[in-house]
Design a protein around this motif. Structure first.
Motif, PDB file in Angstrom:
ATOM      1  N   PRO A 169       8.263  16.892 -19.410  1.00 34.05           N
ATOM      2  CA  PRO A 169       6.999  17.631 -19.600  1.00 34.05           C
ATOM      3  C   PRO A 169       6.470  17.596 -21.041  1.00 34.05           C
ATOM      4  O   PRO A 169       7.239  17.429 -21.990  1.00 34.05           O
ATOM      5  CB  PRO A 169       7.356  19.066 -19.205  1.00 34.05           C
ATOM      6  N   ILE A 170       5.156  17.744 -21.143  1.00 37.19           N
ATOM      7  CA  ILE A 170       4.487  17.802 -22.457  1.00 37.19           C
ATOM      8  C   ILE A 170       3.655  19.072 -22.502  1.00 37.19           C
ATOM      9  O   ILE A 170       2.932  19.391 -21.555  1.00 37.19           O
ATOM     10  CB  ILE A 170       3.560  16.573 -22.671  1.00 37.19           C
ATOM     11  N   ILE A 171       3.765  19.809 -23.611  1.00 37.71           N
ATOM     12  CA  ILE A 171       2.863  20.930 -23.855  1.00 37.71           C
ATOM     13  C   ILE A 171       1.790  20.394 -24.798  1.00 37.71           C
ATOM     14  O   ILE A 171       2.105  19.885 -25.871  1.00 37.71           O
ATOM     15  CB  ILE A 171       3.582  22.126 -24.520  1.00 37.71           C
ATOM     16  N   LEU A 172       0.536  20.483 -24.380  1.00 44.72           N
ATOM     17  CA  LEU A 172      -0.571  19.995 -25.210  1.00 44.72           C
ATOM     18  C   LEU A 172      -1.361  21.210 -25.659  1.00 44.72           C
ATOM     19  O   LEU A 172      -1.990  21.893 -24.854  1.00 44.72           O
ATOM     20  CB  LEU A 172      -1.447  19.044 -24.374  1.00 44.72           C
ATOM     21  N   SER A 173      -1.290  21.486 -26.965  1.00 47.10           N
ATOM     22  CA  SER A 173      -1.908  22.713 -27.471  1.00 47.10           C
ATOM     23  C   SER A 173      -3.061  22.401 -28.414  1.00 47.10           C
ATOM     24  O   SER A 173      -2.870  21.753 -29.448  1.00 47.10           O
ATOM     25  CB  SER A 173      -0.840  23.547 -28.183  1.00 47.10           C
ATOM     26  N   PHE A 174      -4.254  22.831 -28.061  1.00 44.68           N
ATOM     27  CA  PHE A 174      -5.420  22.692 -28.949  1.00 44.68           C
ATOM     28  C   PHE A 174      -5.410  23.859 -29.932  1.00 44.68           C
ATOM     29  O   PHE A 174      -5.310  25.019 -29.522  1.00 44.68           O
ATOM     30  CB  PHE A 174      -6.715  22.703 -28.137  1.00 44.68           C
ATOM     31  N   TRP A 175      -5.509  23.550 -31.224  1.00 45.95           N
ATOM     32  CA  TRP A 175      -5.418  24.593 -32.247  1.00 45.95           C
ATOM     33  C   TRP A 175      -6.236  24.201 -33.467  1.00 45.95           C
ATOM     34  O   TRP A 175      -6.807  23.105 -33.521  1.00 45.95           O
ATOM     35  CB  TRP A 175      -3.946  24.805 -32.645  1.00 45.95           C
ATOM     36  N   ALA A 176      -6.309  25.098 -34.457  1.00 44.34           N
ATOM     37  CA  ALA A 176      -6.975  24.796 -35.723  1.00 44.34           C
ATOM     38  C   ALA A 176      -6.305  25.603 -36.821  1.00 44.34           C
ATOM     39  O   ALA A 176      -5.751  26.673 -36.558  1.00 44.34           O
ATOM     40  CB  ALA A 176      -8.454  25.151 -35.647  1.00 44.34           C
ATOM     41  N   THR A 177      -6.380  25.084 -38.048  1.00 46.99           N
ATOM     42  CA  THR A 177      -5.717  25.773 -39.177  1.00 46.99           C
ATOM     43  C   THR A 177      -6.330  27.148 -39.435  1.00 46.99           C
ATOM     44  O   THR A 177      -5.681  28.016 -39.987  1.00 46.99           O
ATOM     45  CB  THR A 177      -5.822  24.947 -40.482  1.00 46.99           C
ATOM     46  N   TRP A 178      -7.609  27.347 -39.012  1.00 45.39           N
ATOM     47  CA  TRP A 178      -8.292  28.618 -39.267  1.00 45.39           C
ATOM     48  C   TRP A 178      -8.175  29.576 -38.083  1.00 45.39           C
ATOM     49  O   TRP A 178      -8.809  30.630 -38.069  1.00 45.39           O
ATOM     50  CB  TRP A 178      -9.767  28.379 -39.604  1.00 45.39           C
TER      51      TRP A 178
END
Lengths: 536, 175
Positions: B54-63
């Protein structure tokens, strides 16, 4: 069939239907605000009383083909959004296919060339910023490591298109893929170049305005292990516009960034110089409309509320600045690291005017590329210490010093410069497996403008569904005692997988809302708000 | 009328049978979009790989504060998760030119062991219909989306891990 009409009662039918349309996906968001007039905080009377911004995005993809559609509704646009967003439209639509290394897009698209100094088309829903293109775009990969992109398009302006036609081409080569001796080498080198030309007819009775304006840019990226360097230089031909007061001077921009990072720490140094680089597909457009390029602000992106009262926004007509950031982790079981380790982040930036000499002719001024002007636009120092105390308790302490030139930042006259110190303490406490508490206490201390502020926030979450928050911002140090106002607010949110519903009530102060250095002025408001977001 | 009811019952049963037989096909796969690797080169999201795990794909940003809360919470237990299930976390940053050069230093400064990519103009974010960050997808060994979640509250990571374990065992988690 009965079943299809009442699909919810017949789950089997719904499943069958879903299998047939498994390539369709979408997302939805709706922001509704109710407004109550409040003369104390300066919230105006809103005749509609309730305003709402919504969109629904649909994408379909099947193999090498994809298509998309977006419905937008502004009934009427929320306060602080450009009121030219008005009504309901299917404005955004496209089809794309990809074959033999060539990708063809017809319709609307977003695109960025390099660092964006001469071209970036993007959308920021929360700002009402959308400079989508409408036309034809090609992307071609003739060989591994070589990418060519080109387009010809018009640009979105609210629910219409701007008068200009924009043409662009961009090429990028990755030397490691292209030049055999470099294959497999640890140093990665990427080179790129781009060209943009816009056409707008000259209908001016007095001035002879350039109908075709070109801009070009070159960039270089080098990476080796934890080291990386990237930079872009851009040049724009004479482009008299409303924003630059119709001067015929050329524009220039330089953006450089250097990073060194290894496990446990990282350093980033950036510098930027802009001179007459406001670039739009319509020379008469202002504010956040019909922008062709993106000029990133180099100052820390603030997340704490009081630190966003004086946000820095890029000055495209001219600025020069530097920013340095350091991230460091004191390892666990060391003197400063304690049992769990300690994270420290430092960010310092300074942005000034550029040095200019007025010429009195149609070029406006001259500017020496390597000298910096003596007007300070912005300074900041940010220190953050992030410490895990035990398994359930985390503490984040922040000190910020800001120097903010209001006249420059907000286009005002005679408001001067603000010198502010901020202290912020944040506690994260995990009560048990599902319940957590987060608290913030913030103080901002300044002699100028609105004076001192204090803020407190309590946020309670119950995983995986619930979110509760209350906060109060208090302008206790305002010189005008009538303006020592509490801006309180409470909100509750419910999330289920990708569906989020949030309900809020409170007073919001007037201010700038910024994302990525692009800002929108938000008037004060008082009332209820509802936000729904989902996707499938 | 009778016929209609019969017809719908039949359709219902038929579709359940169809669903059970072709469950994998009903799950969406991730689209192939060009993003940037940390060394500046282009990377196609179709090439995300974890050897059938499995892969966890996490969309994120430094802010984005809740994004950092989520990635920190997982970082604390990531080694255990990997040992138990072989899962890999892919941290997809949506930082634009303004903050993208902070991504590498922040990841290392926090001591995160994730595979990190940049999506500076939101191409992949739009293709995945991500409105808000954090938005986290769980992909099975065939890189099909089996579950997704937006926002983060402490404790959510444990629910995610329950799903990861199910997926690693070849099952499909209940939403």
């Amino acid at each position: 069939m009965l079943c299809i009409a009442a699909g919810i009662l017949c789950p089997g039918t719904v499943l069958l239907a879903q299998q047939g349309i498994s390539g369709i996906h979408g997302s939805f968001q709706m922001d509704v605000q109710q407004y109550t007039e409040d003369s104390v905080i300066g919230a105006p009377e809103v005749p509609e009383q309730v305003l709402a911004n919504s969109f629904l995005n649909l994408t379909y993809s099947s193999g090498k083909f994809s298509a998309g559609l977006r419905y937008e509704s502004f009934l009427n646009a929320l306060q602080g959004f450009d009121q030219r967003y008005e009504g309901n439209y299917f404005l955004f639509r496209y089809v794309t296919y990809n074959n033999d290394g060539l990708e063809v897009t017809a319709g609307n698209f977003y695109e960025q060339f390099g660092y964006g100094l001469i071209f970036r088309s993007y959308q920021e829903w929360g700002l009402g910023y959308d400079n989508a293109m409408d036309g034809v775009r090609l992307r071609y990969e003739p060989a591994p490591g070589v990418m060519v992109k080109g387009f010809i398009a018009k640009q979105r302006s609210f629910f219409d298109y701007g008068p200009g036609i924009v043409r662009g081409i961009d090429g990028e080569i990755r030397l490691n893929d292209l030049i055999r001796p470099m294959t497999g080498k640890k140093t990665n080198v990427t080179l790129g170049g781009s060209f943009i030309s816009k056409y707008q007819s000259d209908d001016d009775p007095l001035l002879k305005l350039p109908e075709n304006v070109a801009a070009y840019a070159g960039r270089l990226d080098v990476a080796r292990g934890g080291f990386s360097f990237g930079g872009e230089y851009a040049y724009k031909m004479n482009d008299p516009s409303t924003v630059n007061n119709l001067i015929y001077k050329e524009g220039q921009a330089l953006f450089l960034t250097t990073t060194y990072t290894k496990k446990g720490y990282g350093v980033t140094l950036r510098t930027k110089r802009l001179d007459n680089m406001d670039f739009r597909s319509d020379r008469t457009a202002i504010v956040n409309n019909l922008n062709l390029n993106f000029l990133p602000a180099i100052a820390k992106s603030q997340t704490y509320r009081l630190a966003t009262i004086y946000p820095y926004a890029t000055q495209p007509n001219g600025e020069a600045g530097v920013q340095a950031d350091v991230f460091y982790r004191f390892k666990p079981k060391t003197k400063l690291g304690g049992k769990y380790g300690t994270n420290v982040a430092l960010s310092v930036s300074g942005i000034n005017s550029i040095d200019t000499v007025r010429t009195g002719d149609e070029y406006g001024y001259t500017s020496d590329f390597f000298s910096i002007g003596d007007v300070a636009f912005f300074r900041d120092v940010n220190v953050e210490v992030n410490k895990k105390i035990n398994k359930n308790l985390k503490l984040i302490l922040t000190y910020i010093n800001q120097v903010y030139n209001i006249d420059v930042g907000q286009g005002l006259v005679g408001k001067g410069t603000v010198y502010a110190d901020l202290g912020i303490a944040e506690i994260q406490y995990k009560i048990n497996r599902r319940h957590s508490l987060r608290m913030e206490v913030q103080g901002m201390f300044t002699e100028q403008d609105m004076g001192d502020w204090a803020m407190a926030l309590v946020e309670y979450t119950i995983s995986p569904h619930w979110f509760l928050a209350v906060f109060d911002e208090y302008n206790y140090g305002n010189k005008d005692e009538d303006l020592r106002i509490h801006y309180y607010s409470a909100s509750i949110g419910y999330t289920r997988n990708v569906t989020r519903i949030a309900l809020g009530y409170g007073k919001q102060r007037e201010g700038l809302l910024c994302v990525g250095g692009v800002c929108r002025q938000v008037p004060a408001s008082n009332g209820l708000s509802l936000s729904v977001s989902s996707s499938f | 009328m009778k016929k209609t009811v019969f017809g719908s019952v039949f359709l219902f049963l038929f579709s359940i049978a169809l669903d059970a037989g072709a469950q994998d096909k009903s799950l969406p796969t991730i689209p192939g979009v060009n993003v940037k690797s940390m060394d500046g080169s282009s990377f196609n999201t179709e090439d995300l790989e974890n050897d059938g795990k499995p892969i966890i794909l996490s969309f994120w940003a430094t802010w984005c504060k809740p994004c950092i809360l989520e990635l920190n919470a997982i970082a604390d237990v990531y080694t255990d998760w990997q040992e138990e299930t072989g899962v890999k976390l892919v941290a997809m940053s949506i930082d634009d030119t303004r903050t993208s050069s902070m991504v590498g230093p922040m990841v290392n400064g926090k001591g995160w062991d994730y595979e990190v990519y940049l999506d500076p103009n939101g191409d992949f974010k739009r293709a995945m219909n991500v409105n808000l960050v954090p938005h986290t997808f769980l992909l099975n060994g065939n890189k099909q989306i089996v579950s997704q979640h937006t926002t983060f509250a402490p404790g959510d990571e444990e629910d995610l891990f329950e799903k990861v374990k199910k997926v690693a065992g070849g099952g499909t988690p209940q939403e």
